[in-house]
Design an enzyme around this catalytic site. Structure first.
Site, PDB file in Angstrom:
ATOM      1  N   LYS A   1     -10.307  19.494  -0.262  1.00 30.19           N
ATOM      2  CA  LYS A   1      -9.305  20.409  -0.831  1.00 30.19           C
ATOM      3  C   LYS A   1      -8.933  19.994  -2.261  1.00 30.19           C
ATOM      4  CE  LYS A   1      -4.965  20.542   1.056  1.00 30.19           C
ATOM      5  NZ  LYS A   1      -3.952  20.583   0.003  1.00 30.19           N
ATOM      6  N   SER A   2      -8.674  18.702  -2.452  1.00 32.13           N
ATOM      7  CA  SER A   2      -8.286  18.227  -3.791  1.00 32.13           C
ATOM      8  C   SER A   2      -9.370  18.559  -4.819  1.00 32.13           C
ATOM      9  CB  SER A   2      -8.116  16.712  -3.779  1.00 32.13           C
ATOM     10  OG  SER A   2      -6.874  16.363  -3.271  1.00 32.13           O
TER      11      SER A   2
ATOM     12  N   ARG B   1      -9.510  21.440  -8.139  1.00 34.39           N
ATOM     13  CA  ARG B   1      -9.853  20.976  -9.485  1.00 34.39           C
ATOM     14  C   ARG B   1     -11.119  21.643  -9.985  1.00 34.39           C
ATOM     15  NH1 ARG B   1      -6.720  17.447  -6.981  1.00 34.39           N
ATOM     16  NH2 ARG B   1      -5.576  15.836  -8.122  1.00 34.39           N
TER      17      ARG B   1
ATOM     18  N   GLY C   1       1.212  22.666  -3.214  1.00 34.29           N
ATOM     19  CA  GLY C   1       1.770  21.859  -4.294  1.00 34.29           C
ATOM     20  C   GLY C   1       0.740  21.580  -5.376  1.00 34.29           C
TER      21      GLY C   1
ATOM     22  N   ARG D   1      10.174  21.935  -3.061  1.00 30.10           N
ATOM     23  CA  ARG D   1       9.569  20.655  -3.479  1.00 30.10           C
ATOM     24  C   ARG D   1       9.903  20.331  -4.941  1.00 30.10           C
ATOM     25  NH1 ARG D   1       3.586  20.471  -1.108  1.00 30.10           N
ATOM     26  NH2 ARG D   1       3.777  18.331  -1.894  1.00 30.10           N
TER      27      ARG D   1
ATOM     28  N   SER E   1       1.301   9.646  -8.648  1.00 24.37           N
ATOM     29  CA  SER E   1       1.080  11.001  -8.138  1.00 24.37           C
ATOM     30  C   SER E   1      -0.098  11.624  -8.856  1.00 24.37           C
ATOM     31  CB  SER E   1       2.320  11.877  -8.352  1.00 24.37           C
ATOM     32  OG  SER E   1       1.959  13.239  -8.213  1.00 24.37           O
TER      33      SER E   1
ATOM     34  N   ASP F   1      -1.857  11.289   2.501  1.00 22.36           N
ATOM     35  CA  ASP F   1      -1.892  12.469   3.376  1.00 22.36           C
ATOM     36  C   ASP F   1      -2.257  12.118   4.817  1.00 22.36           C
ATOM     37  OD1 ASP F   1      -1.198  14.075   1.258  1.00 22.36           O
ATOM     38  OD2 ASP F   1      -3.272  14.537   0.726  1.00 22.36           O
TER      39      ASP F   1
ATOM     40  N   LYS G   1       6.743  16.279   1.007  1.00 24.19           N
ATOM     41  CA  LYS G   1       5.432  16.921   1.185  1.00 24.19           C
ATOM     42  C   LYS G   1       5.665  18.317   1.772  1.00 24.19           C
ATOM     43  CE  LYS G   1       2.931  13.611  -0.444  1.00 24.19           C
ATOM     44  NZ  LYS G   1       2.246  13.830  -1.724  1.00 24.19           N
TER      45      LYS G   1
ATOM     46  N   ARG H   1       7.985  14.741   6.179  1.00 24.26           N
ATOM     47  CA  ARG H   1       7.086  14.185   7.212  1.00 24.26           C
ATOM     48  C   ARG H   1       7.687  12.985   7.931  1.00 24.26           C
ATOM     49  NH1 ARG H   1       1.294  15.149   4.068  1.00 24.26           N
ATOM     50  NH2 ARG H   1       1.210  17.367   4.605  1.00 24.26           N
TER      51      ARG H   1
HETATM   52  C1  S3P Z   1      -2.992  15.729  -4.114  1.00 30.33           C
HETATM   53  C2  S3P Z   1      -2.203  14.650  -4.380  1.00 30.33           C
HETATM   54  C3  S3P Z   1      -1.203  14.125  -3.428  1.00 30.33           C
HETATM   55  C4  S3P Z   1      -1.471  14.642  -2.023  1.00 30.33           C
HETATM   56  C5  S3P Z   1      -1.745  16.114  -2.003  1.00 30.33           C
HETATM   57  C6  S3P Z   1      -2.971  16.433  -2.831  1.00 30.33           C
HETATM   58  C7  S3P Z   1      -3.919  16.199  -5.150  1.00 30.33           C
HETATM   59  O1  S3P Z   1       0.074  14.533  -3.826  1.00 30.33           O
HETATM   60  O2  S3P Z   1      -0.368  14.342  -1.194  1.00 30.33           O
HETATM   61  O3  S3P Z   1      -1.952  16.562  -0.687  1.00 30.33           O
HETATM   62  O4  S3P Z   1      -4.851  16.949  -4.845  1.00 30.33           O
HETATM   63  O5  S3P Z   1      -3.720  15.813  -6.313  1.00 30.33           O
HETATM   64  P1  S3P Z   1       0.962  13.695  -4.871  1.00 30.33           P
HETATM   65  O6  S3P Z   1       0.240  13.683  -6.130  1.00 30.33           O
HETATM   66  O7  S3P Z   1       2.253  14.451  -5.000  1.00 30.33           O
HETATM   67  O8  S3P Z   1       1.152  12.356  -4.239  1.00 30.33           O
END
Ligand code: S3P
Length: 466
Positions: free
Chosen positions: A22-23, A27, A97, A125, A177, A351, A378, A382
């Site tokens: 997903k991350s 991107r 987020g 958030r 983060s 996560d 989150k 959580r």
């Molecule tokens: C993510 C970063 C993390 C993670 C989120 C995905 C990302 O959040 O918890 O599920 O893809 O950059 P934080 O950057 O707020 O820690």
């Protein structure tokens, strides 16, 4: 939607291919939208979060298509020829987020106005963590929401002053983060000069790796004040289109890893999973707890996924009755032992704490997760969600300030639990249901939340455990 999960009656065996990361998928879509021509992405994550990023980008004039059709086909991203276009209305980041924080870095730099909002959870958030540093770069960001003394979405972007480019800056993040780091690096692509982000501990580095893949040099260095990442730009992002492959998501694989550890005699192979070292904290922590987890057929997707390492993850557990506790050693049936997860290692498994907590309920002794305050902000709180829901299943779990403390031991009791609108809570509770000792099903309310990152999760669970 409620899903009934029966306690596993037989070992979990076989192969699972988890959805694309997903991350990386967010991107890949975002960087491809800033390139000078079409890019092609294989294995894009199928969940609602990445769809939200796609929809927002479409609202900015980006073409996103699947020429071959089908859910597994390649995605082609075609940016508008002369830069992103003003959207016709507010952009909706849904539950995501990452969508909101990463796109904020780009929208803050555009010469047009835009608004970014999301669902109720996302509108609660914290967004000051991006709004304030973006303002230091000359962006005009107005947060329409408030939670306590912090700013929340909807976020309104009114174009930078002077009109563009943004002013480069050095940002020191109080909390590691990847979302905030990535937001500021993306803003940095629209600033004239060098933008630097310093984190106390290194968070996931997909943006850095992928930027390099799209032809943008990124400087990375460890310094006494933390981990430093810099981009240099002349004010306009100049990205080279790329051909990408997104590996499987280790955060989705995490549920199967723990599921296998909870069911004696299991042997699961999770194929083609991204094992970027900034994401593999769960593997290290579980190995420390005594788990047998191996990486096989490792490769680096050099020409594809932005130099992301990929492997099959193989999890093996001892057969029923062969584990140590049944021989009277005092260790749990799973053979796992409690551990301490330090605040320093937390970003590498941020996560995975919900599912790690499930594993910890079935380990001998105490597991402590330190410095876990970020888990409160989150998709749900959580810490509270875990204490309440695993507590309902009979787990000894409590919160002490920013520490989560789990007393492992007794088998979980089947019961009725709630996902708190949070995909990772839903799936972690599903895994907990497999270990429900009483022979009754565990009912997971709000199970539909899983589709945010893993639409096929419940079907796969029924297949693997059925
Ligand atoms: C993510 C970063 C993390 C993670 C989120 C995905 C990302 O959040 O918890 O599920 O893809 O950059 P934080 O950057 O707020 O820690």
């Amino acid at each position: 939607m409620a899903v009934n999960v029966e306690p596993a009656r037989r070992p979990l065996r076989g192969e699972i291919r988890v959805p694309g990361d997903k991350s990386l998928s967010h991107r890949a879509l975002i960087l491809a939208s800033l390139a000078g021509g079409p890019s092609r992405i294989r294995g894009l994550a199928p969940g609602a979060d990445v769809a939200s990023t796609g929809d927002c980008l479409r609202g900015l004039g980006v073409g996103i298509t699947r020429p071959g059709g089908g859910p597994d086909g390649d995605t082609v991203v075609t940016p508008p020829r002369c830069g992103l276009l003003p959207p016709s209305g507010p952009l909706d980041a849904g539950n995501s987020g990452t969508t909101m924080r990463l796109l904020a870095g780009i929208l803050a730099a555009q010469p047009f106005r835009s608004t970014l909002s999301g669902d109720r959870s996302l509108r609660r958030r914290p967004m000051s963590r991006i709004a304030e540093p973006l303002r230091r770069m000359g962006a005009r960001v107005v947060a329409r929401g408030r939670e306590g003394d912090g700013e929340t979405a909807p976020l309104e972007f009114r174009g930078p002053l002077p009109p563009r480019p943004l002013t480069p800056a050095t940002h020191r993040l109080p909390v590691a983060s990847a979302q905030v780091k990535s937001c500021l690096l993306l803003a940095g692509l629209h600033a004239c000069g060098r933008t630097t982000v310093v984190e106390p501990v290194r968070s996931r580095d997909h943006t850095e790796r992928l930027l390099a893949r799209f032809g943008v040099p990124v400087d990375v260095a460890d310094s006494p004040d933390g981990h430093k990442v810099s981009v240099t730009s002349e004010g306009l992002p100049r990205l080279t289109p790329a051909d990408l492959e997104v590996p499987g998501d280790i955060s989705s694989a995490a549920f199967w890893i723990v599921a296998a550890l909870l069911v004696p005699g299991s042997e699961l192979r999770l194929t083609g999973v991204g094992v970027n070292p900034t994401r593999t904290g769960l593997l290290e922590v579980l190995r420390r707890m005594g788990a047998d987890i191996r990486l096989e057929t490792t490769r680096v997707a050099v020409s594809a996924a932005g130099d992301e390492p990929v492997a099959d993850i193989v999890v093996l557990t001892a057969g029923p009755g062969r584990s140590a506790r049944s021989r009277g050693s005092g260790r749990a049936e799973t053979g796992l032992e409690g551990t301490v997860v330090t605040a320093e290692e937390l970003p590498s498994l941020i996560d995975e704490i919900p599912v790690l907590a499930v594993a910890a309920t079935q380990a001998a002794g105490t597991t402590v997760v330190e410095g876990a305050g970020e888990l409160r902000v989150k998709e749900s709180d959580r810490l509270t969600a875990l204490a309440v829901e695993l507590g309902r299943m009979g787990a000894g779990i409590e919160i002490d300030g920013d520490r989560l403390i789990i007393e492992g031991g007794p088998p979980l009791r089947a019961g009725r639990v709630w996902a708190h609108g949070d995909h990772r809570m839903a799936m972690a509770l599903g895994v907990a249901g497999l270990a429900g000792g009483s022979g009754h099903p565990t009912v997971v309310d709000g199970a539909e939340a899983a589709s945010v990152s893993y639409p096929g999760f419940w079907t796969e669970l029924a297949r693997v455990a059925g």
